[in-house]
Design a protein around this motif. Structure first.
Motif, PDB file in Angstrom:
ATOM      1  N   GLY A   2       0.832  -1.199   0.000  1.00  0.00           N
ATOM      2  CA  GLY A   2       0.000   0.000   0.000  1.00  0.00           C
ATOM      3  C   GLY A   2       0.863   1.244   0.000  1.00  0.00           C
ATOM      4  N   ALA A   3       0.254   2.338  -0.425  1.00  0.00           N
ATOM      5  CA  ALA A   3       1.024   3.582  -0.537  1.00  0.00           C
ATOM      6  C   ALA A   3       1.438   4.105   0.830  1.00  0.00           C
ATOM      7  CB  ALA A   3       0.213   4.629  -1.274  1.00  0.00           C
ATOM      8  N   GLU A   4       0.664   3.770   1.880  1.00  0.00           N
ATOM      9  CA  GLU A   4       0.978   4.350   3.189  1.00  0.00           C
ATOM     10  C   GLU A   4       2.343   3.905   3.702  1.00  0.00           C
ATOM     11  OE1 GLU A   4      -1.480   2.239   2.672  1.00  0.00           O
ATOM     12  OE2 GLU A   4      -0.764   0.486   3.752  1.00  0.00           O
ATOM     13  N   ARG A   5       2.888   2.830   3.092  1.00  0.00           N
ATOM     14  CA  ARG A   5       4.244   2.434   3.470  1.00  0.00           C
ATOM     15  C   ARG A   5       5.274   3.469   3.042  1.00  0.00           C
ATOM     16  NH1 ARG A   5       4.440  -3.920   1.920  1.00  0.00           N
ATOM     17  NH2 ARG A   5       2.883  -4.541   3.446  1.00  0.00           N
ATOM     18  N   MET A   6       4.893   4.375   2.129  1.00  0.00           N
ATOM     19  CA  MET A   6       5.854   5.353   1.623  1.00  0.00           C
ATOM     20  C   MET A   6       5.697   6.703   2.304  1.00  0.00           C
ATOM     21  SD  MET A   6       5.145   4.599  -2.325  1.00  0.00           S
ATOM     22  CE  MET A   6       6.686   4.812  -3.135  1.00  0.00           C
ATOM     23  N   GLN A   7       4.700   6.849   3.151  1.00  0.00           N
ATOM     24  CA  GLN A   7       4.433   8.162   3.724  1.00  0.00           C
ATOM     25  C   GLN A   7       5.585   8.599   4.612  1.00  0.00           C
ATOM     26  OE1 GLN A   7       0.813   8.290   5.846  1.00  0.00           O
ATOM     27  NE2 GLN A   7       0.383  10.403   5.282  1.00  0.00           N
ATOM     28  N   TRP A   8       5.696   9.889   4.827  1.00  0.00           N
ATOM     29  CA  TRP A   8       6.892  10.371   5.521  1.00  0.00           C
ATOM     30  C   TRP A   8       6.903   9.968   6.978  1.00  0.00           C
ATOM     31  CZ3 TRP A   8       7.829  14.177   9.294  1.00  0.00           C
ATOM     32  CH2 TRP A   8       6.711  14.850   9.750  1.00  0.00           C
ATOM     33  N   THR A   9       5.741   9.646   7.559  1.00  0.00           N
ATOM     34  CA  THR A   9       5.767   9.153   8.931  1.00  0.00           C
ATOM     35  C   THR A   9       6.449   7.790   8.989  1.00  0.00           C
ATOM     36  OG1 THR A   9       3.514   8.526   8.458  1.00  0.00           O
ATOM     37  CG2 THR A   9       3.819  10.369   9.912  1.00  0.00           C
ATOM     38  N   ALA A  10       6.301   7.012   7.915  1.00  0.00           N
ATOM     39  CA  ALA A  10       7.006   5.726   7.865  1.00  0.00           C
ATOM     40  C   ALA A  10       8.509   5.954   7.785  1.00  0.00           C
ATOM     41  CB  ALA A  10       6.528   4.906   6.674  1.00  0.00           C
ATOM     42  N   SER A  11       8.908   6.996   7.033  1.00  0.00           N
ATOM     43  CA  SER A  11      10.332   7.327   7.000  1.00  0.00           C
ATOM     44  C   SER A  11      10.791   7.772   8.372  1.00  0.00           C
ATOM     45  CB  SER A  11      10.598   8.461   6.015  1.00  0.00           C
ATOM     46  OG  SER A  11      10.098   8.161   4.766  1.00  0.00           O
ATOM     47  N   GLY A  12       9.918   8.518   9.065  1.00  0.00           N
ATOM     48  CA  GLY A  12      10.274   8.962  10.403  1.00  0.00           C
ATOM     49  C   GLY A  12      10.486   7.782  11.331  1.00  0.00           C
ATOM     50  N   GLU A  13       9.725   6.708  11.124  1.00  0.00           N
ATOM     51  CA  GLU A  13       9.825   5.561  12.017  1.00  0.00           C
ATOM     52  C   GLU A  13      11.217   4.934  11.965  1.00  0.00           C
ATOM     53  OE1 GLU A  13       7.089   2.447  11.215  1.00  0.00           O
ATOM     54  OE2 GLU A  13       7.053   1.793  13.301  1.00  0.00           O
ATOM     55  N   VAL A  14      11.748   4.820  10.747  1.00  0.00           N
ATOM     56  CA  VAL A  14      13.072   4.175  10.656  1.00  0.00           C
ATOM     57  C   VAL A  14      14.132   5.096  11.250  1.00  0.00           C
ATOM     58  CG1 VAL A  14      13.692   4.902   8.327  1.00  0.00           C
ATOM     59  CG2 VAL A  14      14.564   2.810   9.203  1.00  0.00           C
ATOM     60  N   VAL A  15      13.906   6.414  11.148  1.00  0.00           N
ATOM     61  CA  VAL A  15      14.826   7.342  11.806  1.00  0.00           C
ATOM     62  C   VAL A  15      14.778   7.113  13.311  1.00  0.00           C
ATOM     63  CG1 VAL A  15      15.362   9.761  12.187  1.00  0.00           C
ATOM     64  CG2 VAL A  15      14.539   9.037   9.977  1.00  0.00           C
ATOM     65  N   LEU A  16      13.560   6.994  13.844  1.00  0.00           N
ATOM     66  CA  LEU A  16      13.400   6.729  15.279  1.00  0.00           C
ATOM     67  C   LEU A  16      14.148   5.473  15.688  1.00  0.00           C
ATOM     68  CD1 LEU A  16       9.596   7.265  16.005  1.00  0.00           C
ATOM     69  CD2 LEU A  16      11.438   8.846  16.397  1.00  0.00           C
ATOM     70  N   MET A  17      13.949   4.404  14.913  1.00  0.00           N
ATOM     71  CA  MET A  17      14.585   3.127  15.263  1.00  0.00           C
ATOM     72  C   MET A  17      16.093   3.274  15.323  1.00  0.00           C
ATOM     73  SD  MET A  17      12.572   0.582  12.795  1.00  0.00           S
ATOM     74  CE  MET A  17      10.877   0.157  13.071  1.00  0.00           C
ATOM     75  N   THR A  18      16.648   3.908  14.276  1.00  0.00           N
ATOM     76  CA  THR A  18      18.098   3.984  14.205  1.00  0.00           C
ATOM     77  C   THR A  18      18.664   4.825  15.335  1.00  0.00           C
ATOM     78  OG1 THR A  18      17.817   3.842  11.838  1.00  0.00           O
ATOM     79  CG2 THR A  18      19.987   4.435  12.622  1.00  0.00           C
ATOM     80  N   ILE A  19      18.039   5.976  15.592  1.00  0.00           N
ATOM     81  CA  ILE A  19      18.556   6.854  16.632  1.00  0.00           C
ATOM     82  C   ILE A  19      18.389   6.203  17.999  1.00  0.00           C
ATOM     83  CG2 ILE A  19      18.367   9.125  17.681  1.00  0.00           C
ATOM     84  CD1 ILE A  19      18.981   9.553  14.903  1.00  0.00           C
ATOM     85  N   LEU A  20      17.220   5.596  18.203  1.00  0.00           N
ATOM     86  CA  LEU A  20      16.941   4.992  19.504  1.00  0.00           C
ATOM     87  C   LEU A  20      17.950   3.894  19.804  1.00  0.00           C
ATOM     88  CD1 LEU A  20      14.700   5.528  21.523  1.00  0.00           C
ATOM     89  CD2 LEU A  20      13.524   3.555  20.646  1.00  0.00           C
ATOM     90  N   GLY A  21      18.253   3.082  18.804  1.00  0.00           N
ATOM     91  CA  GLY A  21      19.214   2.009  19.023  1.00  0.00           C
ATOM     92  C   GLY A  21      20.628   2.539  19.140  1.00  0.00           C
ATOM     93  N   GLY A  22      20.946   3.503  18.318  1.00  0.00           N
ATOM     94  CA  GLY A  22      22.300   4.045  18.315  1.00  0.00           C
ATOM     95  C   GLY A  22      22.801   4.172  16.890  1.00  0.00           C
ATOM     96  N   ALA A  23      22.749   5.397  16.349  1.00  0.00           N
ATOM     97  CA  ALA A  23      23.198   5.603  14.978  1.00  0.00           C
ATOM     98  C   ALA A  23      24.710   5.473  14.927  1.00  0.00           C
ATOM     99  CB  ALA A  23      22.768   6.973  14.483  1.00  0.00           C
ATOM    100  N   GLY A  24      25.201   4.867  13.857  1.00  0.00           N
ATOM    101  CA  GLY A  24      26.639   4.744  13.684  1.00  0.00           C
ATOM    102  C   GLY A  24      27.229   3.541  14.387  1.00  0.00           C
ATOM    103  N   THR A  25      26.408   2.791  15.121  1.00  0.00           N
ATOM    104  CA  THR A  25      26.902   1.553  15.708  1.00  0.00           C
ATOM    105  C   THR A  25      26.379   0.389  14.887  1.00  0.00           C
ATOM    106  OG1 THR A  25      24.992   1.343  17.142  1.00  0.00           O
ATOM    107  CG2 THR A  25      26.852   2.552  18.011  1.00  0.00           C
ATOM    108  N   LEU A  26      27.013  -0.748  15.035  1.00  0.00           N
ATOM    109  CA  LEU A  26      26.612  -1.878  14.196  1.00  0.00           C
ATOM    110  C   LEU A  26      25.297  -2.481  14.652  1.00  0.00           C
ATOM    111  CD1 LEU A  26      30.048  -3.598  13.761  1.00  0.00           C
ATOM    112  CD2 LEU A  26      28.590  -2.751  11.945  1.00  0.00           C
ATOM    113  N   ILE A  27      25.204  -2.709  15.956  1.00  0.00           N
ATOM    114  CA  ILE A  27      24.078  -3.489  16.457  1.00  0.00           C
ATOM    115  C   ILE A  27      22.881  -2.581  16.775  1.00  0.00           C
ATOM    116  CG2 ILE A  27      24.856  -3.398  18.855  1.00  0.00           C
ATOM    117  CD1 ILE A  27      23.550  -6.569  17.283  1.00  0.00           C
ATOM    118  N   GLY A  28      23.166  -1.282  16.976  1.00  0.00           N
ATOM    119  CA  GLY A  28      22.135  -0.342  17.408  1.00  0.00           C
ATOM    120  C   GLY A  28      20.848  -0.381  16.614  1.00  0.00           C
TER     121      GLY A  28
END
Lengths: 400, 343
Positions: free
Chosen positions: A277-303
């Motif tokens: 579905g198109a909603e997978r492309m919405q910018w909130t979905a992009s925001g989600e992956v940003v959240l995941m990466t930052i929350l885990g730890g950007a620039g680290t392997l396992i984060g």
């Protein structure tokens, strides 16, 4: 092993162990017990852990290494999903060609967008990627309806050609996705061990294999001269220019690689459940992956993997907690206190669990720029210092 | 000709909203150097101020009227809003009718306080951090605000009507000498445009003709020197943040009758208003206003059937397309200063 140093090999083995034993690890509570609602070991959720883990690993190759913050990464995931579903419609229900095509298409799409967007950096890059992603989303919703099926989303039908498979099964249903004929994605082997129930799903293990490959590749990229170049871009791009080096090919390569990771995630998502579905492309979905990466730890392997797992776990578990569960927890308290506590915690669970996520994210960005990984390292350091200073005080638990 | 005028008019109300939000964003960016992703949430809070005022005015007490019965045969329970008994039914009714304009009075202090708290409590700590961190933390804040509103007001859009006088449309074409029924324009949109023009004018006048505004402008140009002259520029900038929040909030209050407020309206407008800011030029106030109106009007032109039949789907992407072209060819935007944020 595999061209990795000892530390990275340990990390890879740890991830492999976690991924392969996830059905056990995520189901620690016996079926039917009051804690069973915290079990996450069912196929659907485990698949999502792994798929979003791949997505976040890919995003981390761009953001963690080069510092370019893309706010439109979901577009590649959406494109990947669409191409995979089209493969199921036209070619057949085997997932491998579908996943291959989704990676390739997402890569090409990323090449196009990256080539244009990477002319700018900083916030302009973020807004360019955001604009491209929103354009793709709006087009998928409106004009591209023949390709994307608009608001309904792209689904399999009985009239699809499927030249290498059959349009419909013998009993008139839509065929299901498979790896080889006979090995279907939805096959689940259930193991009962006393009161415990463990589920082993083919689709999940396919995703897990891809996660391991993706993780291994990302370790290699992190440790390669190419990865070093990307880090140099992050720390001081100006200086790279002054030494007479054109960083564009490197950043573009990173962008395309991370787009292909997103495409892989999209292809896997469609393989597990063949619709897009198109909603997978919405910018909130992009925001989600940003959240995941930052929350885990950007620039680290396992984060990123941790972040993806963390968010998807709490999305499922937190949103399931409702008032009666809360009353059950606080039931031992006096009535007034119980009601007050239920009222307060009601803010953070159930439908409004995003509030918890937002608060947590703000706290992490403010106090722990390195994410959960940095938190873990700090705790580790605290323990080590404590044990060096005073062997007796190791039982002190630092507040997190 | 009449079609062109109609499209320009249609673009004005959205353009006004874009211009107001972009103006606030640029104020914050120009003064504090902060990229505020929570600005859309401020717009949404403004709209919900209107909802709140409408609800508060409709608080009623119940009386039983024995002379009437409901469909079950029981005595009818009549709800009377408190304002009726305080001001009499006629004045009370008109107060409720005018709840959206009245909400402006409520929204200004609320938004200024929200802005102060946001700046002092959170954004203050992010001045020295990279732009990416600012984007991320304000994005988190936007999620939190959005969820709070969703928690208290639910997920469905809430109808918030304009005063009766301004409901409906009028024939604008006749006034300009066109045939009747060619250019029909809703009253409230005209009100919204006039309101936006007044607010924009007031902000510019404030910055241009008051000492405070002069100091702020000086601080935008060279913060350090102003600080060296013994002026507490941080305090002034905090006030500007409150002001920017109030501008966004007022844009939201008055937008409530055009589009029923819902919890994600802030996010919907945020992306577009960032695009507007970039097109106008980061840090340029006139650029933000100009780009807001231009893009609003461009969007409404792109949604004409004649244009859509040539370029299908253009109405959905025109703003982003313009933004991409501007960013690639002239990164400082329409009116941005040379060398400011031009990398």
């Amino acid at each position: 092993m595999f061209g990795l140093n000892k530390k990275d090999t340990t990390l890879l083995i740890a991830v492999a162990f976690l991924a392969l034993c996830a059905p056990f690890i995520l189901n620690p509570f016996p079926e039917g017990s009051s804690l069973a609602q915290f079990n996450a070991g069912y196929p659907d959720l485990m698949q999502r852990f792994v798929i979003f883990g791949i997505f976040a690993i890919g995003f981390n190759i761009l953001f963690g290494l080069t510092g370019y913050l893309s706010f439109g990464h979901a577009a590649f995931l959406g494109v990947g999903s669409y191409s995979a579903v089209w493969m199921f419609k036209l070619l057949g229900m085997n997932v491998l060609p579908a996943i291959a095509l989704s990676v390739v298409v997402a890569g090409l799409f990323a090449l196009l967008i990256g080539y244009i967007s990477l002319r700018r950096s900083g916030i302009y890059f973020s807004i360019l990627t955001l604009a491209f992603a929103q354009m793709s989303f709006n087009l998928a919703y409106s004009v591209l309806t023949p390709i994307t099926n608009g608001e309904t989303g792209l689904q399999l039908t009985l009239n699809d050609p499927r030249i290498l498979g059959q349009s419909a099964t013998a009993d008139g249903g839509i065929p299901v996705t498979n790896l080889l004929p006979g090995i279907e994605m939805r096959d689940t082997f259930t193991m009962e061990l006393g009161p415990w129930l463990f589920q082993f799903n083919t689709g999940y293990y396919l995703c897990a294999v891809f996660l391991l490959l993706a993780f291994y590749l990302s370790v290699r990229i992190f440790r390669s001269p190419f990865g070093l170049m990307l880090r140099a871009v992050k720390s001081n791009q100006q200086r790279m220019y002054y030494t007479g080096l054109n960083t564009r090919p490197y950043t573009l390569a990173a962008f395309v690689i991370s787009g292909m990771y997103a495409g892989l995630a999209g292809g896997l998502m469609a393989s597990m459940d063949p619709l897009a579905g198109a909603e997978r492309m919405q910018w909130t979905a992009s925001g989600e992956v940003v959240l995941m990466t930052i929350l885990g730890g950007a620039g680290t392997l396992i984060g990123p993997v941790l972040g993806a797992g963390f968010i998807k776990y709490f999305e499922n578990i937190f949103s399931k907690i409702n008032d009666s569960v809360l009353h059950g927890w606080f039931g031992f308290m006096p009535d007034g206190l119980e009601n007050a506590l239920v009222f307060v915690s009601h803010f953070f669970v159930g439908k409004s669990w995003h509030l918890t996520l937002g608060l947590l994210f703000m706290l992490v960005v403010t106090f722990l720029p390195g994410g959960l990984v940095e938190g873990g390292q700090r705790i580790g350091r605290l323990f080590r210092r404590k044990s060096a200073e005073d062997a007796k005080s190791t039982d002190v638990k630092p507040a997190e | 000709m009449d079609a062109i005028i109609l499209q320009i008019l249609n673009g004005l109300d959205k353009g006004s909203a874009y211009a107001l939000i972009a103006l606030g964003l640029t104020l914050i960016f120009g003064t504090l150097g902060v990229v505020n992703f929570a600005h859309g949430a401020l717009f949404m809070i403004g709209a919900f101020c209107a909802v709140t005022v409408q609800r508060v005015l409709n608080f009623s007490y119940e009386t039983i009227d024995p002379s009437q019965t409901d469909f079950l045969g029981n005595p009818l329970v009549v709800k009377t809003p408190y304002v009726f008994s305080w001001f009499g039914p006629e004045t009370g009714a008109s107060i409720i009718d005018w709840s959206v304009p009245l909400a402006i009075l409520f929204a200004i202090p609320v938004m200024i306080v929200v802005g102060f708290v946001m700046e002092r409590g959170l954004i203050k700590h992010f001045y020295k951090r990279p732009h990416a961190d600012q984007i991320l933390v304000t994005f988190g804040l936007a999620i939190v605000l959005q969820e709070l509103i969703k928690y208290f007001y639910g997920a469905n859009p809430i109808q918030t009507g304009a005063p009766d006088v301004f409901r409906g449309s009028f024939d604008f074409g006749v006034m300009l000498g066109f045939d009747p029924n060619v250019i029909i324009y809703p009253y409230w949109r005209l009100v919204y445009f006039a309101f936006a023009a007044v607010i924009i004018g007031a902000v510019f006048a404030f910055l241009q003709f008051t000492t405070f505004g002069m100091v702020v402008r000086a601080g935008m140009a060279d913060r350090e020197t102003v600080g060296l002259l013994g002026i507490n520029i941080d305090k002034k900038f905090t006030i500007m943040f409150g002001l920017a929040a109030a501008v966004a909030g007022l844009a939201g209050v008055m937008y409530a009758p055009i589009n029923s407020p819902n919890y994600h309206m802030g996010m919907d407008f945020l992306v577009l208003s960032f695009v507007v800011v970039v097109v106008g030029g980061m840090g340029s106030l006139p650029g933000a206003v100009l780009a807001g109106f231009l893009l609003g009007i461009l969007e409404s032109f792109a949604s004409m059937n004649e244009i859509k039949s040539i370029l299908p789907g253009i109405d959905q992407i025109i703003i982003y397309l313009v933004a991409i072209i501007i960013l690639l060819t002239r990164p400082r935007g329409l009116m941005g200063r040379k060398g400011v944020m031009e990398d």
